[in-house]
Design a protein around this motif. Structure first.
Motif, PDB file in Angstrom:
ATOM      1  N   ASP A 210       6.195  12.489  -3.953  1.00 21.17           N
ATOM      2  CA  ASP A 210       5.105  11.584  -2.836  1.00 21.17           C
ATOM      3  C   ASP A 210       3.777  11.520  -3.476  1.00 21.17           C
ATOM      4  O   ASP A 210       2.842  11.583  -2.656  1.00 21.17           O
ATOM      5  N   PHE A 211       3.806  11.340  -4.802  1.00 23.55           N
ATOM      6  CA  PHE A 211       2.511  11.158  -5.335  1.00 23.55           C
ATOM      7  C   PHE A 211       2.037   9.747  -4.977  1.00 23.55           C
ATOM      8  O   PHE A 211       2.844   8.670  -4.932  1.00 23.55           O
ATOM      9  N   GLY A 212       0.650   9.565  -4.691  1.00 23.74           N
ATOM     10  CA  GLY A 212       0.203   8.180  -4.494  1.00 23.74           C
ATOM     11  C   GLY A 212       0.686   7.491  -3.386  1.00 23.74           C
ATOM     12  O   GLY A 212       1.516   7.825  -2.636  1.00 23.74           O
ATOM     13  N   LYS A 213      -0.028   6.147  -3.192  1.00 22.34           N
ATOM     14  CA  LYS A 213       0.471   5.343  -2.155  1.00 22.34           C
ATOM     15  C   LYS A 213      -0.031   4.004  -2.559  1.00 22.34           C
ATOM     16  O   LYS A 213      -0.807   3.938  -3.697  1.00 22.34           O
ATOM     17  N   ASN A 214       0.334   3.052  -1.753  1.00 24.30           N
ATOM     18  CA  ASN A 214      -0.395   1.878  -1.949  1.00 24.30           C
ATOM     19  C   ASN A 214      -1.356   1.676  -0.696  1.00 24.30           C
ATOM     20  O   ASN A 214      -1.084   1.158   0.330  1.00 24.30           O
ATOM     21  N   ASP A 215      -2.605   1.456  -1.054  1.00 18.98           N
ATOM     22  CA  ASP A 215      -3.846   1.400   0.085  1.00 18.98           C
ATOM     23  C   ASP A 215      -3.680   0.022   0.532  1.00 18.98           C
ATOM     24  O   ASP A 215      -4.063   0.070   1.858  1.00 18.98           O
ATOM     25  N   LEU A 216      -2.896  -0.874  -0.182  1.00 11.10           N
ATOM     26  CA  LEU A 216      -3.071  -2.022   0.535  1.00 11.10           C
ATOM     27  C   LEU A 216      -1.815  -2.403   1.582  1.00 11.10           C
ATOM     28  O   LEU A 216      -1.813  -3.316   2.548  1.00 11.10           O
ATOM     29  N   GLU A 217      -0.883  -1.471   1.507  1.00 17.47           N
ATOM     30  CA  GLU A 217       0.146  -1.396   2.264  1.00 17.47           C
ATOM     31  C   GLU A 217       0.032  -1.555   3.898  1.00 17.47           C
ATOM     32  O   GLU A 217       0.489  -2.271   4.545  1.00 17.47           O
ATOM     33  N   VAL A 218      -0.921  -0.307   4.335  1.00 15.90           N
ATOM     34  CA  VAL A 218      -1.190  -0.277   5.838  1.00 15.90           C
ATOM     35  C   VAL A 218      -1.965  -1.555   6.215  1.00 15.90           C
ATOM     36  O   VAL A 218      -1.373  -2.143   7.520  1.00 15.90           O
ATOM     37  N   VAL A 219      -2.814  -2.221   5.466  1.00 14.71           N
ATOM     38  CA  VAL A 219      -3.220  -3.599   5.772  1.00 14.71           C
ATOM     39  C   VAL A 219      -2.001  -4.586   5.855  1.00 14.71           C
ATOM     40  O   VAL A 219      -1.955  -5.390   7.093  1.00 14.71           O
ATOM     41  N   ALA A 220      -1.461  -4.900   5.074  1.00 16.15           N
ATOM     42  CA  ALA A 220      -0.324  -5.856   5.016  1.00 16.15           C
ATOM     43  C   ALA A 220       0.634  -5.613   5.891  1.00 16.15           C
ATOM     44  O   ALA A 220       0.928  -6.716   6.702  1.00 16.15           O
ATOM     45  N   ALA A 221       1.127  -4.445   6.256  1.00  9.25           N
ATOM     46  CA  ALA A 221       2.029  -4.303   7.214  1.00  9.25           C
ATOM     47  C   ALA A 221       1.774  -4.505   8.685  1.00  9.25           C
ATOM     48  O   ALA A 221       2.386  -4.983   9.517  1.00  9.25           O
ATOM     49  N   LYS A 222       0.311  -4.319   8.963  1.00  9.67           N
ATOM     50  CA  LYS A 222      -0.255  -4.582  10.135  1.00  9.67           C
ATOM     51  C   LYS A 222      -0.407  -6.028  10.476  1.00  9.67           C
ATOM     52  O   LYS A 222       0.126  -6.472  11.348  1.00  9.67           O
ATOM     53  N   GLN A 223      -0.789  -6.829   9.419  1.00 16.30           N
ATOM     54  CA  GLN A 223      -0.858  -8.281   9.484  1.00 16.30           C
ATOM     55  C   GLN A 223       0.470  -9.028   9.427  1.00 16.30           C
ATOM     56  O   GLN A 223       0.510 -10.160   9.966  1.00 16.30           O
ATOM     57  N   PHE A 224       1.222  -8.386   8.760  1.00 16.61           N
ATOM     58  CA  PHE A 224       2.696  -8.988   8.628  1.00 16.61           C
ATOM     59  C   PHE A 224       3.839  -8.035   8.852  1.00 16.61           C
ATOM     60  O   PHE A 224       4.256  -7.703   7.941  1.00 16.61           O
ATOM     61  N   PRO A 225       4.307  -8.553  10.477  1.00 14.60           N
ATOM     62  CA  PRO A 225       5.325  -7.535  10.922  1.00 14.60           C
ATOM     63  C   PRO A 225       6.502  -7.400   9.822  1.00 14.60           C
ATOM     64  O   PRO A 225       7.253  -6.237   9.744  1.00 14.60           O
ATOM     65  N   PRO A 226       7.038  -8.589   9.216  1.00 17.34           N
ATOM     66  CA  PRO A 226       7.977  -8.445   8.423  1.00 17.34           C
ATOM     67  C   PRO A 226       8.024  -7.605   7.322  1.00 17.34           C
ATOM     68  O   PRO A 226       9.101  -6.705   6.911  1.00 17.34           O
ATOM     69  N   VAL A 227       6.820  -7.129   6.792  1.00 17.51           N
ATOM     70  CA  VAL A 227       6.694  -6.251   5.639  1.00 17.51           C
ATOM     71  C   VAL A 227       6.781  -4.665   6.239  1.00 17.51           C
ATOM     72  O   VAL A 227       7.722  -3.915   5.773  1.00 17.51           O
ATOM     73  N   ALA A 228       6.539  -4.508   7.367  1.00 21.53           N
ATOM     74  CA  ALA A 228       6.311  -3.091   8.149  1.00 21.53           C
ATOM     75  C   ALA A 228       7.837  -2.637   8.496  1.00 21.53           C
ATOM     76  O   ALA A 228       8.325  -1.821   8.123  1.00 21.53           O
ATOM     77  N   GLU A 229       8.472  -4.006   8.786  1.00 24.28           N
ATOM     78  CA  GLU A 229      10.066  -3.758   9.245  1.00 24.28           C
ATOM     79  C   GLU A 229      10.962  -3.363   7.824  1.00 24.28           C
ATOM     80  O   GLU A 229      11.687  -2.758   8.008  1.00 24.28           O
ATOM     81  N   ALA A 230      10.582  -4.300   6.753  1.00 22.23           N
ATOM     82  CA  ALA A 230      11.115  -3.969   5.480  1.00 22.23           C
ATOM     83  C   ALA A 230      11.000  -2.304   4.822  1.00 22.23           C
ATOM     84  O   ALA A 230      12.107  -1.770   4.379  1.00 22.23           O
ATOM     85  N   ILE A 231       9.767  -2.056   4.978  1.00 24.90           N
ATOM     86  CA  ILE A 231       9.406  -0.730   4.465  1.00 24.90           C
ATOM     87  C   ILE A 231      10.038   0.227   5.356  1.00 24.90           C
ATOM     88  O   ILE A 231      10.653   1.446   4.875  1.00 24.90           O
ATOM     89  N   TRP A 233      13.021   0.221   7.040  1.00 24.18           N
ATOM     90  CA  TRP A 233      14.262   0.085   6.815  1.00 24.18           C
ATOM     91  C   TRP A 233      14.651   0.757   5.530  1.00 24.18           C
ATOM     92  O   TRP A 233      15.578   1.579   5.467  1.00 24.18           O
ATOM     93  N   LEU A 234      14.158   0.337   4.598  1.00 25.35           N
ATOM     94  CA  LEU A 234      14.253   0.803   3.184  1.00 25.35           C
ATOM     95  C   LEU A 234      13.985   2.483   3.097  1.00 25.35           C
ATOM     96  O   LEU A 234      14.387   3.178   2.114  1.00 25.35           O
ATOM     97  N   LYS A 235      13.032   2.672   3.650  1.00 26.51           N
ATOM     98  CA  LYS A 235      12.549   4.430   3.659  1.00 26.51           C
ATOM     99  C   LYS A 235      13.730   5.101   4.257  1.00 26.51           C
ATOM    100  O   LYS A 235      13.654   6.341   3.867  1.00 26.51           O
ATOM    101  N   THR A 236      14.750   4.770   4.847  1.00 29.84           N
ATOM    102  CA  THR A 236      15.739   5.486   5.274  1.00 29.84           C
ATOM    103  C   THR A 236      16.852   5.834   4.140  1.00 29.84           C
ATOM    104  O   THR A 236      17.442   6.789   3.969  1.00 29.84           O
ATOM    105  N   PHE A 237      16.430   5.386   2.940  1.00 30.99           N
ATOM    106  CA  PHE A 237      17.173   5.394   1.667  1.00 30.99           C
ATOM    107  C   PHE A 237      16.179   6.143   0.579  1.00 30.99           C
ATOM    108  O   PHE A 237      16.791   6.718  -0.513  1.00 30.99           O
ATOM    109  N   GLY A 238      14.965   6.272   0.760  1.00 31.38           N
ATOM    110  CA  GLY A 238      14.130   6.821  -0.200  1.00 31.38           C
ATOM    111  C   GLY A 238      12.774   6.578  -0.003  1.00 31.38           C
ATOM    112  O   GLY A 238      12.227   6.233   1.073  1.00 31.38           O
TER     113      GLY A 238
END
Length: 289
Positions: A210-231, A233-238
């Motif tokens: 769980d080291f680190g994060k992408n600081d841009l992810e929250v902004v992009a996921a909020k403005q572009f819902p398909p990004v949030a959806e893909a994250i 879905w893929l988080k169910t695997f890792g």
């Protein structure tokens, strides 16, 4: 002088984490990230001309030839090396999506600098090519650097880093995310605490911990819902996260068969693929240190 080079790879990169730590007076953001090369690539062909003309020989939708980083990189090298008589025909076969956070345009530019430095026999060192690349974009020096790296500054201060040998599943969510929109957002935090390379000695932790994060992810996921959806879905695997300023999302797996299993379950609305981690740029041998 060699006359041509064909099928020169311009590999994608993933940001294993991406922290925004501040902002310079000129507006550029200060970052810390780990760049990881993967074996999915654009491909470029180069043929030397002796009339000084630099020409992209194929159309790329939405990218006029004169503003293409590939053409700009060639002309920049031509000027820096004092070789106005040398030119090139360049064909670019795109596989990496634009606005995906995979560094496709920057990688194409870096491959152009390395290939033409070799073909034109200009003799510039890797450091000199990296300095030219920085004039084109903050990610270009990394691709010239030759291997995976811990990056600081605006992305140009690079330290070599051995990363884990693994496989990635990458999802293209179907949207193109303009970098400028994300970095100019009022919601982007720019004060993540600085880390040192010794804070993540085990590359394994970058991928599966769980080291680190992408600081841009929250902004992009909020403005572009398909990004949030893909994250989601893929988080169910890792440990899935976005790369760069988006839109692509990735997750690491130790074994190829694990990546294959995820791809079998992938919703058909997304383009998705697997890629193997690389430790070295395939063209690193062309450039002297």
């Amino acid at each position: 002088m060699p006359a041509s080079l064909f099928d020169c790879p311009a590999p994608a990169k993933l940001n294993l984490f991406l922290h925004v730590t501040g902002r310079r007076a000129d507006g550029y953001h200060l970052l810390q990230t780990v760049f990881q090369l993967v074996d999915r690539s654009d491909a470029l062909d180069f043929t030397v001309r002796d009339d000084g003309i630099v020409r992209r020989t194929n159309d790329i939708p939405g990218v006029p030839a004169d503003t293409d980083l590939v053409v700009r990189a060639a002309r920049l090298l031509q000027a820096a090396a004092g070789k106005p008589e040398l030119g090139a025909d360049i064909a670019v076969r795109k596989q990496l999506p634009m606005g995906g956070g995979l560094g496709g345009g920057s990688s194409d530019a870096a491959t152009t600098l390395m290939a033409l430095n070799h073909l034109w026999q200009t003799g510039l060192t890797r450091a000199q090519l990296m300095a030219l690349g920085l004039q084109l974009g903050a990610d270009v020096p990394f691709f010239v650097f030759g291997g995976n790296a811990f990056a600081q500054g605006v992305g140009e201060d690079l330290l070599p880093l051995k990363t884990a040998d693994c496989w990635f599943v990458v999802i293209e969510p179907g949207v193109s995310v303009p970098t400028a929109i994300i970095f100019s957002s009022q919601e982007l935090t720019r004060d993540t605490k600085l880390v040192k390379i010794t804070d993540f000695p085990e590359a394994h932790n970058l991928l599966y911990g769980d080291f680190g994060k992408n600081d841009l992810e929250v902004v992009a996921a909020k403005q572009f819902p398909p990004v949030a959806e893909a994250i989601k879905w893929l988080k169910t695997f890792g440990n899935a996260r976005m790369t760069g300023s988006g839109a692509c999302v990735f997750c690491a797996f130790e074994h190829e068969h694990q990546a294959d299993e995820v791809l079998k379950q992938m919703p058909s609305k997304w383009i998705a693929w697997k890629a193997k981690a690389m430790q070295e740029h395939p063209l690193a041998h062309l450039t002297k240190s």
